[in-house]
Design an enzyme around this catalytic site. Structure first.
Site, PDB file in Angstrom:
ATOM      1  N   ILE A   1       0.335  -6.368   9.861  1.00  0.00           N
ATOM      2  CA  ILE A   1       0.431  -5.424  11.110  1.00  0.00           C
ATOM      3  C   ILE A   1      -0.711  -5.061  11.994  1.00  0.00           C
ATOM      4  O   ILE A   1      -0.925  -5.015  12.953  1.00  0.00           O
ATOM      5  CB  ILE A   1       1.695  -4.478  11.154  1.00  0.00           C
ATOM      6  CG1 ILE A   1       2.040  -4.090  10.491  1.00  0.00           C
ATOM      7  CG2 ILE A   1       2.695  -5.958  11.351  1.00  0.00           C
ATOM      8  CD1 ILE A   1       3.215  -2.759  10.386  1.00  0.00           C
TER       9      ILE A   1
ATOM     10  N   VAL B   1       0.537   0.330   0.583  1.00  0.00           N
ATOM     11  CA  VAL B   1       1.941  -1.076  -0.165  1.00  0.00           C
ATOM     12  C   VAL B   1       2.257  -1.771  -1.526  1.00  0.00           C
ATOM     13  O   VAL B   1       0.958  -1.944  -1.819  1.00  0.00           O
ATOM     14  CB  VAL B   1       2.294  -1.378   0.991  1.00  0.00           C
ATOM     15  CG1 VAL B   1       3.127  -2.801   0.358  1.00  0.00           C
ATOM     16  CG2 VAL B   1       2.423  -1.406   2.771  1.00  0.00           C
TER      17      VAL B   1
ATOM     18  N   HIS C   1      -0.599  -7.515  -3.187  1.00  0.00           N
ATOM     19  CA  HIS C   1      -1.115  -8.463  -2.051  1.00  0.00           C
ATOM     20  C   HIS C   1      -2.320  -8.438  -1.971  1.00  0.00           C
ATOM     21  O   HIS C   1      -3.101  -7.750  -2.639  1.00  0.00           O
ATOM     22  CB  HIS C   1      -0.604  -7.933  -0.501  1.00  0.00           C
ATOM     23  CG  HIS C   1      -0.991  -6.239  -0.634  1.00  0.00           C
ATOM     24  ND1 HIS C   1      -0.973  -5.354  -1.117  1.00  0.00           N
ATOM     25  CD2 HIS C   1      -1.986  -5.850   0.230  1.00  0.00           C
ATOM     26  CE1 HIS C   1      -0.934  -4.381  -0.730  1.00  0.00           C
ATOM     27  NE2 HIS C   1      -2.092  -4.429   0.052  1.00  0.00           N
TER      28      HIS C   1
HETATM   29  P1  AMP Z   1      -2.880  -2.353   1.377  1.00  0.00           P
HETATM   30  O1  AMP Z   1      -3.721  -0.847   1.995  1.00  0.00           O
HETATM   31  O2  AMP Z   1      -4.361  -2.832   0.532  1.00  0.00           O
HETATM   32  O3  AMP Z   1      -1.846  -1.698   0.615  1.00  0.00           O
HETATM   33  O4  AMP Z   1      -2.569  -2.817   2.581  1.00  0.00           O
HETATM   34  C1  AMP Z   1      -1.700  -2.634   2.780  1.00  0.00           C
HETATM   35  C2  AMP Z   1      -0.941  -3.734   4.188  1.00  0.00           C
HETATM   36  O5  AMP Z   1      -0.076  -3.690   4.601  1.00  0.00           O
HETATM   37  C3  AMP Z   1      -2.288  -3.766   5.654  1.00  0.00           C
HETATM   38  O6  AMP Z   1      -2.650  -4.494   5.428  1.00  0.00           O
HETATM   39  C4  AMP Z   1      -0.836  -2.745   6.357  1.00  0.00           C
HETATM   40  O7  AMP Z   1      -1.029  -3.709   7.843  1.00  0.00           O
HETATM   41  C5  AMP Z   1      -0.486  -3.785   5.841  1.00  0.00           C
HETATM   42  N1  AMP Z   1       1.341  -3.699   6.201  1.00  0.00           N
HETATM   43  C6  AMP Z   1       2.042  -3.086   5.804  1.00  0.00           C
HETATM   44  N2  AMP Z   1       3.343  -2.907   6.818  1.00  0.00           N
HETATM   45  C7  AMP Z   1       3.730  -4.182   7.414  1.00  0.00           C
HETATM   46  C8  AMP Z   1       4.292  -5.090   7.528  1.00  0.00           C
HETATM   47  N3  AMP Z   1       5.566  -4.552   7.861  1.00  0.00           N
HETATM   48  N4  AMP Z   1       4.334  -6.259   8.309  1.00  0.00           N
HETATM   49  C9  AMP Z   1       3.223  -6.762   7.890  1.00  0.00           C
HETATM   50  N5  AMP Z   1       2.108  -6.170   7.614  1.00  0.00           N
HETATM   51  C10 AMP Z   1       2.419  -5.176   6.751  1.00  0.00           C
END
Ligand code: AMP
Ligand code: ZN
Length: 110
Positions: free
Chosen positions: A31, A94, A98
């Protein structure tokens, strides 16, 4: 995990823009894109991060990384950066493993 945002995406409880899906892996657009192309690739199974991968989970990690290669070819990326953040000090927000695929012009150099 019930309070995990990415588990909710896997379960279809939170919408996402799917780029790739198979039995074990899901890829979707972030997002908050930090590049022209910014895709997140996750195992459907909840794993906290790369640092926490357990011995029996290495085959799943292989599937995730094979999917990364498949997606890069599917999206015809000529070059890309692959990042996985580990822990708060590693910039992880998160806590469901990922892999960020970043591509496009003007990626910052390290
Ligand atoms: P990190 O900082 O490596 O944990 O990355 C978390 C990623 O999750 C970031 O690119 C956020 O923009 C993404 N993110 C968080 N919530 C969502 C969501 N609901 N849909 C898609 N991406 C998300
Ligand atoms: Zn999860």
């Amino acid at each position: 995990m019930s309070d995990c945002i990415f588990c909710k995406i896997v379960a279809g409880e939170i919408p996402s823009e799917t780029v790739y899906e198979d039995d074990a892996v899901l890829a979707f657009l972030t997002i908050k894109p930090k590049a022209d192309t910014h895709i997140l690739v996750i195992p459907k199974q909840h794993i906290v991060n790369f640092a926490d991968v357990q011995e029996h989970e290495w085959p799943l990690l292989q599937k995730v990384l094979q999917s990364v290669q498949h997606i890069a070819r599917q999206e015809k990326l000529e070059g890309y950066r692959l990042i996985t953040n580990n822990g708060e000090l590693g910039g992880q927000e998160v806590f469901h493993m990922h892999w960020h695929i970043l591509a496009g012009k003007n990626l910052p150099s390290f």
